[in-house]
Design an enzyme around this catalytic site. Structure first.
Site, PDB file in Angstrom:
ATOM      1  CG  ASP A  27       7.193  -9.446  -0.304  1.00  0.00           C
ATOM      2  OD1 ASP A  27       7.470 -10.289  -0.912  1.00  0.00           O
ATOM      3  OD2 ASP A  27       6.721  -8.378  -0.816  1.00  0.00           O
ATOM      4  CG  ASN A  73      12.183  -9.710  -7.632  1.00  0.00           C
ATOM      5  OD1 ASN A  73      12.291 -10.323  -8.376  1.00  0.00           O
ATOM      6  ND2 ASN A  73      12.923  -8.976  -6.926  1.00  0.00           N
ATOM      7  CG  HIS A 117       6.494   0.120  -8.959  1.00  0.00           C
ATOM      8  ND1 HIS A 117       7.338   0.334  -8.022  1.00  0.00           N
ATOM      9  CD2 HIS A 117       6.486  -1.283  -8.988  1.00  0.00           C
ATOM     10  CE1 HIS A 117       7.503  -0.707  -7.186  1.00  0.00           C
ATOM     11  NE2 HIS A 117       7.250  -1.762  -7.952  1.00  0.00           N
ATOM     12  CG  HIS A 152      10.832 -12.114  -1.475  1.00  0.00           C
ATOM     13  ND1 HIS A 152      10.047 -11.283  -2.442  1.00  0.00           N
ATOM     14  CD2 HIS A 152      12.052 -12.186  -2.049  1.00  0.00           C
ATOM     15  CE1 HIS A 152      10.931 -10.844  -3.446  1.00  0.00           C
ATOM     16  NE2 HIS A 152      11.890 -11.692  -3.369  1.00  0.00           N
ATOM     17  CG  ASP A 194       3.796  -9.263  -4.897  1.00  0.00           C
ATOM     18  OD1 ASP A 194       4.033  -8.148  -4.336  1.00  0.00           O
ATOM     19  OD2 ASP A 194       4.811  -9.919  -5.504  1.00  0.00           O
ATOM     20  CG  LEU A 254      -2.041  -1.185   1.116  1.00  0.00           C
ATOM     21  CD1 LEU A 254      -3.018  -0.763   2.470  1.00  0.00           C
ATOM     22  CD2 LEU A 254      -2.825  -1.161  -0.047  1.00  0.00           C
ATOM     23  NE  ARG A 255       4.759   0.308  -3.677  1.00  0.00           N
ATOM     24  CZ  ARG A 255       5.440  -0.911  -3.796  1.00  0.00           C
ATOM     25  NH1 ARG A 255       5.665  -1.202  -2.642  1.00  0.00           N
ATOM     26  NH2 ARG A 255       5.551  -1.486  -4.838  1.00  0.00           N
ATOM     27  N   GLY A 275       7.328  -5.349 -10.175  1.00  0.00           N
ATOM     28  CA  GLY A 275       6.109  -5.245  -9.425  1.00  0.00           C
ATOM     29  C   GLY A 275       4.887  -4.746 -10.425  1.00  0.00           C
ATOM     30  CG  HIS A 309       5.939 -13.699  -4.384  1.00  0.00           C
ATOM     31  ND1 HIS A 309       7.275 -14.513  -4.155  1.00  0.00           N
ATOM     32  CD2 HIS A 309       5.857 -12.452  -4.091  1.00  0.00           C
ATOM     33  CE1 HIS A 309       7.903 -13.549  -3.231  1.00  0.00           C
ATOM     34  NE2 HIS A 309       7.268 -12.340  -3.412  1.00  0.00           N
TER      35      HIS A 309
HETATM   36  O1  DOR Z   1       7.486  -7.473  -7.858  1.00  0.00           O
HETATM   37  C1  DOR Z   1       7.717  -7.242  -6.622  1.00  0.00           C
HETATM   38  N1  DOR Z   1       7.357  -5.772  -6.117  1.00  0.00           N
HETATM   39  N2  DOR Z   1       8.230  -8.218  -5.788  1.00  0.00           N
HETATM   40  C2  DOR Z   1       8.339  -7.921  -4.577  1.00  0.00           C
HETATM   41  O2  DOR Z   1       9.022  -8.683  -3.585  1.00  0.00           O
HETATM   42  C3  DOR Z   1       8.337  -6.429  -3.974  1.00  0.00           C
HETATM   43  C4  DOR Z   1       7.317  -5.662  -4.613  1.00  0.00           C
HETATM   44  C5  DOR Z   1       7.309  -4.378  -4.441  1.00  0.00           C
HETATM   45  O3  DOR Z   1       7.531  -3.776  -3.153  1.00  0.00           O
HETATM   46  O4  DOR Z   1       7.373  -3.504  -5.151  1.00  0.00           O
HETATM   47 ZN    ZN Z   2       8.080 -10.738  -2.554  1.00  0.00          ZN
END
Ligand code: DOR
Ligand code: ZN
Length: 443
Positions: A159, A285, A316, A186, A312, A68-69, A331, A239
């Site tokens: 994670d 990832n 971004h 993770h 997940d 959720l950032r 992500g 994942h």
């Molecule tokens: O793709 C991913 N994005 N994998 C992760 O483990 C972290 C995540 C992120 O926080 O953007």
């Molecule tokens: Zn992860």
């Protein structure tokens, strides 16, 4: 609306689990009080009534893996915008990963995230606590404090990073067993993935991208299964992405090891052939694998070797994705497209029933996280956390139209048939006709 109307909700003409003839479902004070053809006769005047036109009714979804950032990257997502995305995706509870800035590695931060989630009020937001301070992999956090705080943290994860030091992971599992909480790993052995940006295989080789081998995931899954066995602890694999991980999970479960696992919609649907475009939206990832991996993951979800779906959801900013592939952040968005993908791959193909969808998206994740009032059966006396799915409402994904503050969906322009049209959170309709209608912030 008066207090009376807001406490009573009638869903007309729904099919619980997509089974049988349509019924009406009456909800009073957040609890299902009637299910049947004549529930309408018991609805008091002023009841909030919603006609569902024979749509499928499922328990609200539970996402064990959401980013959720907030705090730190509120330009890409906030607890409010992420909660709106969750509600529109049919989720009534989400677990917000700890890799915020500052990270959720102490009680002050976990309790703050919990409180903001409550204020927003569109779904339950459970902060995940970090396993190690600063997610640096060196020193364990005060897991006990976070679990006994207001947020009552039940899931811990670094994670984004792997708890790669085996002694630290061993201690984390031992403490978690004592506290009755869950460590979610993770699985990525970092010494096997320096500079890795794509699945190690023919596609990455042809495109000149540094490879992330399956063994980086599988070696940690095998190790952690054995560490959990010896600690008498539970461990959850985030994942899962490879055929080998499925085989290891099957082996570990057959030994009686208390291991559970999730798979993302993108690893079920996509494979590394999409990387030919060099579009950074596909960097994630663990990376998208090969088509046989996706097939094995789908089969494992159907058979129960993989327990549940988790998104997940990883928002971004545009400048972090629309750049050279190797520089793009890993992500992709997931909350608003999870159900349509699971429906397309597994229900429309006849491999799963709607009851199976309820298992993998609702009841199993709620059990894994220890949530008492989520993932419950649709029965009288149960809490009304519910989702209404229209199984036949074709729609096209447009990133800009999603509730998330970011738009990094890998499904841009793709058409899906099933769609979440309504979400009931704690007895209140927060999504109606696909749009947010309630919640503390907007009420
Ligand atoms: O793709 C991913 N994005 N994998 C992760 O483990 C972290 C995540 C992120 O926080 O953007
Ligand atoms: Zn992860």
């Amino acid at each position: 609306m008066s207090d009376q109307t807001s406490r009573t909700l009638l869903l007309r003409s729904v099919r619980p689990y997509g089974e049988g003839d349509p019924v009406d479902v009456l909800v009073v004070d957040g609890i299902i009080t009637e299910i049947g053809a004549d529930a309408v006769t018991r609805a008091p005047d002023g009841t909030d009534t919603h006609d569902c036109d024979g749509d499928v009714l499922l328990p609200g979804f539970v996402d064990l893996h959401t980013h959720l950032r907030e705090p730190g990257r509120e330009d890409t997502e906030t607890i409010a915008s992420g909660s709106a995305a969750a509600a529109r995706g049919g989720y009534t509870a989400v677990f917000a990963m700890a890799n915020t800035s500052p990270p959720q590695d102490n009680q002050t931060v976990t309790d703050a995230v919990w409180r903001i989630g409550r204020e927003v009020g569109l779904c339950d937001v459970h902060p995940v606590g970090a396993v190690t301070v600063g997610l640096a992999g060196e020193q364990l956090t005060e897991m006990g404090q976070m679990s006994s705080g207001e947020a009552q943290v039940t899931v811990f994860s670094d994670d984004g990073h792997c708890v790669h030091d085996p002694m630290i992971m061993r201690r984390a599992l031992e403490y978690s067993a004592g506290l009755g909480v869950l460590v979610a790993q993770h699985a990525e052995e970092p010494r096997l993935t320096p500079g890795a940006v794509a699945h190690e295989g023919p596609t990455a080789a042809r495109l000149g991208l540094t490879g992330w081998p399956r063994s980086a995931e599988e070696s940690i899954v095998a190790r952690d299964a054995i560490l959990a066995r010896d600690a008498g602890a539970r461990v959850h694999i985030c994942h899962a992405s490879t055929t080998g991980t499925v085989e290891l999970l099957r082996w570990a479960k057959a030994q009686g090891i208390r291991i559970t696992a999730e798979v993302t919609p993108h690893h079920l649907l996509l494979d590394d052939s999409v990387l030919e475009s060099y579009d950074g939206v596909y960097r994630v990832n663990p990376p998208l694998r090969e088509s046989h991996d996706a097939r094995a993951l789908r089969d494992a979800l159907v058979s129960g070797v993989i327990d549940c779906v988790a998104t997940d959801h990883a928002p971004h900013a545009e400048q972090e994705k629309c750049c050279e592939f190797a520089a793009a952040r890993p992500g992709m968005l997931g909350l608003e497209t999870a159900l349509p993908i699971v429906a397309a791959l597994l229900v429309e193909s006849g491999e799963m029933t709607w009851r199976d969808v309820a298992r993998v998206m609702s009841s199993r994740p709620a059990e894994i996280a220890g949530l008492p009032d989520q993932g419950r059966p649709i029965e009288v006396g149960e809490p009304a956390n519910l989702v209404v799915v229209d199984p036949d409402s074709p729609w096209t994904v447009v990133g800009e139209e999603l509730a998330s503050l970011s738009a990094n969906t890998p499904y841009e322009g793709m058409e899906f048939t099933a769609r979440v049209v309504g979400t009931v959170h704690r007895g209140r309709m927060v999504v109606r006709d696909g749009e947010i209608v309630g919640g503390g912030k907007n009420a």
